[in-house]
Design a protein around this motif. Structure first.
Motif, PDB file in Angstrom:
ATOM      1  N   GLY A 161       0.804  -1.211   0.000  1.00  0.00           N
ATOM      2  CA  GLY A 161       0.000   0.000   0.000  1.00  0.00           C
ATOM      3  C   GLY A 161       0.838   1.263   0.000  1.00  0.00           C
ATOM      4  N   GLY A 162       1.466   1.551  -1.142  1.00  0.00           N
ATOM      5  CA  GLY A 162       2.332   2.725  -1.217  1.00  0.00           C
ATOM      6  C   GLY A 162       1.592   4.007  -0.887  1.00  0.00           C
ATOM      7  N   ALA A 163       0.379   4.155  -1.413  1.00  0.00           N
ATOM      8  CA  ALA A 163      -0.438   5.332  -1.104  1.00  0.00           C
ATOM      9  C   ALA A 163      -1.282   5.092   0.132  1.00  0.00           C
ATOM     10  CB  ALA A 163      -1.324   5.681  -2.292  1.00  0.00           C
ATOM     11  N   ALA A 164      -2.024   3.952   0.138  1.00  0.00           N
ATOM     12  CA  ALA A 164      -2.954   3.711   1.235  1.00  0.00           C
ATOM     13  C   ALA A 164      -3.193   2.221   1.439  1.00  0.00           C
ATOM     14  CB  ALA A 164      -4.279   4.408   0.980  1.00  0.00           C
ATOM     15  N   SER A 165      -3.394   1.853   2.693  1.00  0.00           N
ATOM     16  CA  SER A 165      -3.785   0.510   3.091  1.00  0.00           C
ATOM     17  C   SER A 165      -5.149   0.603   3.755  1.00  0.00           C
ATOM     18  CB  SER A 165      -2.762  -0.074   4.075  1.00  0.00           C
ATOM     19  OG  SER A 165      -3.279  -1.206   4.747  1.00  0.00           O
ATOM     20  N   VAL A 166      -6.126  -0.155   3.224  1.00  0.00           N
ATOM     21  CA  VAL A 166      -7.478  -0.142   3.789  1.00  0.00           C
ATOM     22  C   VAL A 166      -7.829  -1.574   4.180  1.00  0.00           C
ATOM     23  CG1 VAL A 166      -9.884   0.480   3.439  1.00  0.00           C
ATOM     24  CG2 VAL A 166      -8.081   1.808   2.315  1.00  0.00           C
ATOM     25  N   ARG A 167      -8.104  -1.773   5.455  1.00  0.00           N
ATOM     26  CA  ARG A 167      -8.301  -3.124   5.999  1.00  0.00           C
ATOM     27  C   ARG A 167      -9.707  -3.284   6.581  1.00  0.00           C
ATOM     28  NH1 ARG A 167      -4.888  -5.630  11.131  1.00  0.00           N
ATOM     29  NH2 ARG A 167      -5.667  -7.779  10.974  1.00  0.00           N
ATOM     30  N   ALA A 168     -10.419  -4.291   6.101  1.00  0.00           N
ATOM     31  CA  ALA A 168     -11.671  -4.739   6.719  1.00  0.00           C
ATOM     32  C   ALA A 168     -12.650  -3.597   6.965  1.00  0.00           C
ATOM     33  CB  ALA A 168     -11.377  -5.473   8.029  1.00  0.00           C
ATOM     34  N   GLY A 169     -12.795  -2.715   5.989  1.00  0.00           N
ATOM     35  CA  GLY A 169     -13.726  -1.611   6.143  1.00  0.00           C
ATOM     36  C   GLY A 169     -14.416  -1.318   4.828  1.00  0.00           C
ATOM     37  N   THR A 170     -15.037  -0.155   4.766  1.00  0.00           N
ATOM     38  CA  THR A 170     -15.637   0.317   3.528  1.00  0.00           C
ATOM     39  C   THR A 170     -15.003   1.647   3.152  1.00  0.00           C
ATOM     40  OG1 THR A 170     -17.434   1.481   4.670  1.00  0.00           O
ATOM     41  CG2 THR A 170     -17.829  -0.809   4.039  1.00  0.00           C
ATOM     42  N   LEU A 171     -14.900   1.868   1.849  1.00  0.00           N
ATOM     43  CA  LEU A 171     -14.335   3.114   1.355  1.00  0.00           C
ATOM     44  C   LEU A 171     -15.123   3.586   0.152  1.00  0.00           C
ATOM     45  CD1 LEU A 171     -10.729   4.287   0.943  1.00  0.00           C
ATOM     46  CD2 LEU A 171     -12.147   4.197  -1.109  1.00  0.00           C
ATOM     47  N   TRP A 172     -15.451   4.863   0.154  1.00  0.00           N
ATOM     48  CA  TRP A 172     -16.029   5.506  -1.027  1.00  0.00           C
ATOM     49  C   TRP A 172     -15.104   6.655  -1.404  1.00  0.00           C
ATOM     50  CZ3 TRP A 172     -18.018  10.437  -2.177  1.00  0.00           C
ATOM     51  CH2 TRP A 172     -18.658  10.522  -3.420  1.00  0.00           C
ATOM     52  N   GLY A 173     -14.600   6.621  -2.641  1.00  0.00           N
ATOM     53  CA  GLY A 173     -13.683   7.657  -3.108  1.00  0.00           C
ATOM     54  C   GLY A 173     -14.213   8.339  -4.351  1.00  0.00           C
ATOM     55  N   TYR A 174     -14.174   9.657  -4.368  1.00  0.00           N
ATOM     56  CA  TYR A 174     -14.657  10.438  -5.505  1.00  0.00           C
ATOM     57  C   TYR A 174     -13.591  11.464  -5.890  1.00  0.00           C
ATOM     58  CZ  TYR A 174     -17.688  13.450  -8.320  1.00  0.00           C
ATOM     59  OH  TYR A 174     -18.229  14.188  -9.349  1.00  0.00           O
ATOM     60  N   ARG A 175     -13.223  11.458  -7.142  1.00  0.00           N
ATOM     61  CA  ARG A 175     -12.183  12.345  -7.679  1.00  0.00           C
ATOM     62  C   ARG A 175     -10.876  12.185  -6.890  1.00  0.00           C
ATOM     63  NH1 ARG A 175     -16.397  16.644  -8.453  1.00  0.00           N
ATOM     64  NH2 ARG A 175     -15.577  17.623  -6.582  1.00  0.00           N
ATOM     65  N   LEU A 176     -10.422  10.952  -6.805  1.00  0.00           N
ATOM     66  CA  LEU A 176      -9.120  10.668  -6.199  1.00  0.00           C
ATOM     67  C   LEU A 176      -8.031  10.733  -7.264  1.00  0.00           C
ATOM     68  CD1 LEU A 176      -9.932   7.531  -3.983  1.00  0.00           C
ATOM     69  CD2 LEU A 176     -10.281   9.959  -3.458  1.00  0.00           C
ATOM     70  N   ARG A 177      -6.854  11.201  -6.863  1.00  0.00           N
ATOM     71  CA  ARG A 177      -5.656  11.116  -7.691  1.00  0.00           C
ATOM     72  C   ARG A 177      -4.615  10.340  -6.913  1.00  0.00           C
ATOM     73  NH1 ARG A 177      -3.155  16.530  -8.911  1.00  0.00           N
ATOM     74  NH2 ARG A 177      -1.313  15.192  -8.906  1.00  0.00           N
ATOM     75  N   VAL A 178      -4.327   9.132  -7.403  1.00  0.00           N
ATOM     76  CA  VAL A 178      -3.366   8.256  -6.742  1.00  0.00           C
ATOM     77  C   VAL A 178      -2.200   8.103  -7.704  1.00  0.00           C
ATOM     78  CG1 VAL A 178      -3.041   6.021  -5.640  1.00  0.00           C
ATOM     79  CG2 VAL A 178      -5.297   7.108  -5.599  1.00  0.00           C
ATOM     80  N   ASP A 179      -1.190   8.935  -7.557  1.00  0.00           N
ATOM     81  CA  ASP A 179      -0.149   9.081  -8.571  1.00  0.00           C
ATOM     82  C   ASP A 179       1.252   8.929  -7.975  1.00  0.00           C
ATOM     83  OD1 ASP A 179      -2.182   9.700 -10.324  1.00  0.00           O
ATOM     84  OD2 ASP A 179      -1.706  11.839 -10.461  1.00  0.00           O
ATOM     85  N   GLY A 180       2.075   8.100  -8.629  1.00  0.00           N
ATOM     86  CA  GLY A 180       3.503   8.067  -8.338  1.00  0.00           C
ATOM     87  C   GLY A 180       3.862   7.546  -6.966  1.00  0.00           C
ATOM     88  N   ASN A 181       3.051   6.632  -6.420  1.00  0.00           N
ATOM     89  CA  ASN A 181       3.355   6.026  -5.128  1.00  0.00           C
ATOM     90  C   ASN A 181       4.112   4.712  -5.332  1.00  0.00           C
ATOM     91  OD1 ASN A 181       1.571   7.893  -3.354  1.00  0.00           O
ATOM     92  ND2 ASN A 181       0.231   7.242  -5.013  1.00  0.00           N
ATOM     93  N   ARG A 182       4.785   4.236  -4.274  1.00  0.00           N
ATOM     94  CA  ARG A 182       5.598   3.025  -4.399  1.00  0.00           C
ATOM     95  C   ARG A 182       5.433   2.146  -3.168  1.00  0.00           C
ATOM     96  NH1 ARG A 182      11.655   4.707  -5.432  1.00  0.00           N
ATOM     97  NH2 ARG A 182      11.214   5.993  -3.597  1.00  0.00           N
ATOM     98  N   SER A 183       5.523   0.831  -3.398  1.00  0.00           N
ATOM     99  CA  SER A 183       5.533  -0.108  -2.280  1.00  0.00           C
ATOM    100  C   SER A 183       6.576  -1.179  -2.531  1.00  0.00           C
ATOM    101  CB  SER A 183       4.160  -0.753  -2.090  1.00  0.00           C
ATOM    102  OG  SER A 183       3.865  -1.607  -3.174  1.00  0.00           O
ATOM    103  N   SER A 184       6.990  -1.829  -1.439  1.00  0.00           N
ATOM    104  CA  SER A 184       7.895  -2.960  -1.564  1.00  0.00           C
ATOM    105  C   SER A 184       7.138  -4.203  -2.005  1.00  0.00           C
ATOM    106  CB  SER A 184       8.593  -3.211  -0.225  1.00  0.00           C
ATOM    107  OG  SER A 184       9.350  -4.394  -0.261  1.00  0.00           O
ATOM    108  N   SER A 185       5.906  -4.353  -1.506  1.00  0.00           N
ATOM    109  CA  SER A 185       5.118  -5.538  -1.803  1.00  0.00           C
ATOM    110  C   SER A 185       3.818  -5.130  -2.513  1.00  0.00           C
ATOM    111  CB  SER A 185       4.852  -6.306  -0.504  1.00  0.00           C
ATOM    112  OG  SER A 185       4.236  -7.547  -0.762  1.00  0.00           O
TER     113      SER A 185
END
Length: 334
Positions: free
Chosen positions: A174-198
């Motif tokens: 989850g380079g940008a975000a980790s969401v566990r066992a929940g609910t998420l509503w996203g509107y007009r998100l920009r998820v750009d240029g993030n990095r993770s090891s896994s």
């Protein structure tokens, strides 16, 4: 009142905030932890508002700038408005802000250059209540563990006009975000240029997260190993993407147990009016565009009487699609 001139106040110890407190810096005061103390901690069950102020250089084991721990019987409420959280450090979780059983709302704010340790959430770690973010920019935060920018566990998260850019999970997912066992509503998100090891160079949804993301983009994210350079959905998860672009993400893993340059789906994935373009995975990876390794991939929802799903310049889909995704006419794979 600190006068009309801008002022930086370096604290010698953290300040406790009681119910009903409003901290307003008037866009003139900056509070600093001096790289040796947390700035604020809320009393359990308190409702606090912080606005018009930078909080910088805080340091603690959890929540470098702010810590709030409520309870199921008496949750806390924290509202941040026009706040800049920068260069805060946590040795465990929540580089800038760590909250539990606290209703957290952040509006018109920047969260940048913060770092957390092995428990993750380079910018924010939040769990077991509600999370509401509106016009928030997460930039260049890092975590040794999961969620370079954001960790959200066991709660409902609503993100509107949120940017997650240049964040990194150094040894986790989850380079940008980790969401566990929940609910998420996203509107007009920009998820750009993030990095993770896994897994999940951009977004990592796990332990049955249910999410809907609309009118958004996941671009230029990367991961060193595992699955899902743009987006990872685990076996118990269900995610719908609507009017969303997944483009130019890179899976860099060289093992056969990798793939999904754009998306790795182990659960249920629904695409409506989406574009998946220019993504790549490693030489032995599965699915440069989408690695569908789960329960279903639906790419044929009707909108305005026509189906539209565009996949360009990827290896397209590896695995099973409930309604087959077709290559755009004239497009070539790798």
């Amino acid at each position: 009142n600190c006068g009309a001139a801008p002022k930086v106040i370096v604290l010698s110890h953290e300040r406790a905030l009681a119910n009903g407190v409003i901290v307003d810096g008037g866009n003139l005061v900056t509070l600093s932890g001096g790289n040796f103390t947390r700035i604020f901690q809320l009393f359990q069950g308190s409702a606090v508002e912080i606005r018009n102020i930078p909080l910088v250089n805080g340091s603690a084991a959890g929540g470098g700038a702010i810590l709030s721990v409520g309870s199921s019987e008496e949750p806390s409420t924290l509202t941040l408005s026009n706040v800049r959280l920068a260069d805060n450090i946590s040795s465990l979780y929540g580089g800038a802000v760590a909250v539990a059983q606290t209703h957290l709302t952040i509006v018109d704010s920047r969260i940048e250059g913060n770092s957390a340790g092995a428990e993750g959430g380079g910018g924010i770690s939040a769990n077991s209540a509600t999370l509401t973010l509106t016009h928030v920019d997460f930039a260049h935060n890092t975590a040794a563990g999961e969620g370079g920018g954001l960790v959200s566990w066991y709660q409902t998260a609503t993100l509107t006009d949120v940017v997650l850019r240049g964040n990194e999970s150094v040894t986790g997912s989850g380079g940008a975000a980790s969401v566990r066992a929940g609910t998420l509503w996203g509107y007009r998100l920009r998820v750009d240029g993030n990095r993770s090891s896994s897994d999940g160079g951009g977004l990592w949804f796990w332990e049955g997260t249910v999410a809907t993301i609309e009118d958004s983009s996941l671009r230029w994210n990367s991961q060193q190993s595992g699955y899902g350079a743009g987006l990872y959905v685990d076996a118990a998860g269900s995610v719908a993407l609507v009017d969303t672009t997944v483009a130019w993400n890179r899976g860099l893993g060289a093992a056969a147990s990798s793939g999904g340059g754009g998306i790795a789906n182990f659960g249920i994935l629904q695409l409506d009016n989406c574009t998946v373009s220019g993504n790549r995975t490693g030489p032995l990876g599965k699915g440069g565009g989408i690695a569908n390794l789960g329960n279903g991939l639906d790419g044929g929802l009707q909108r305005g009487g026509a189906r539209r799903r565009t996949l360009v310049g990827d290896d397209l889909v590896h695995g099973r699609a409930e309604r087959p995704l077709r290559r755009q006419r004239g497009a070539r794979g790798r």
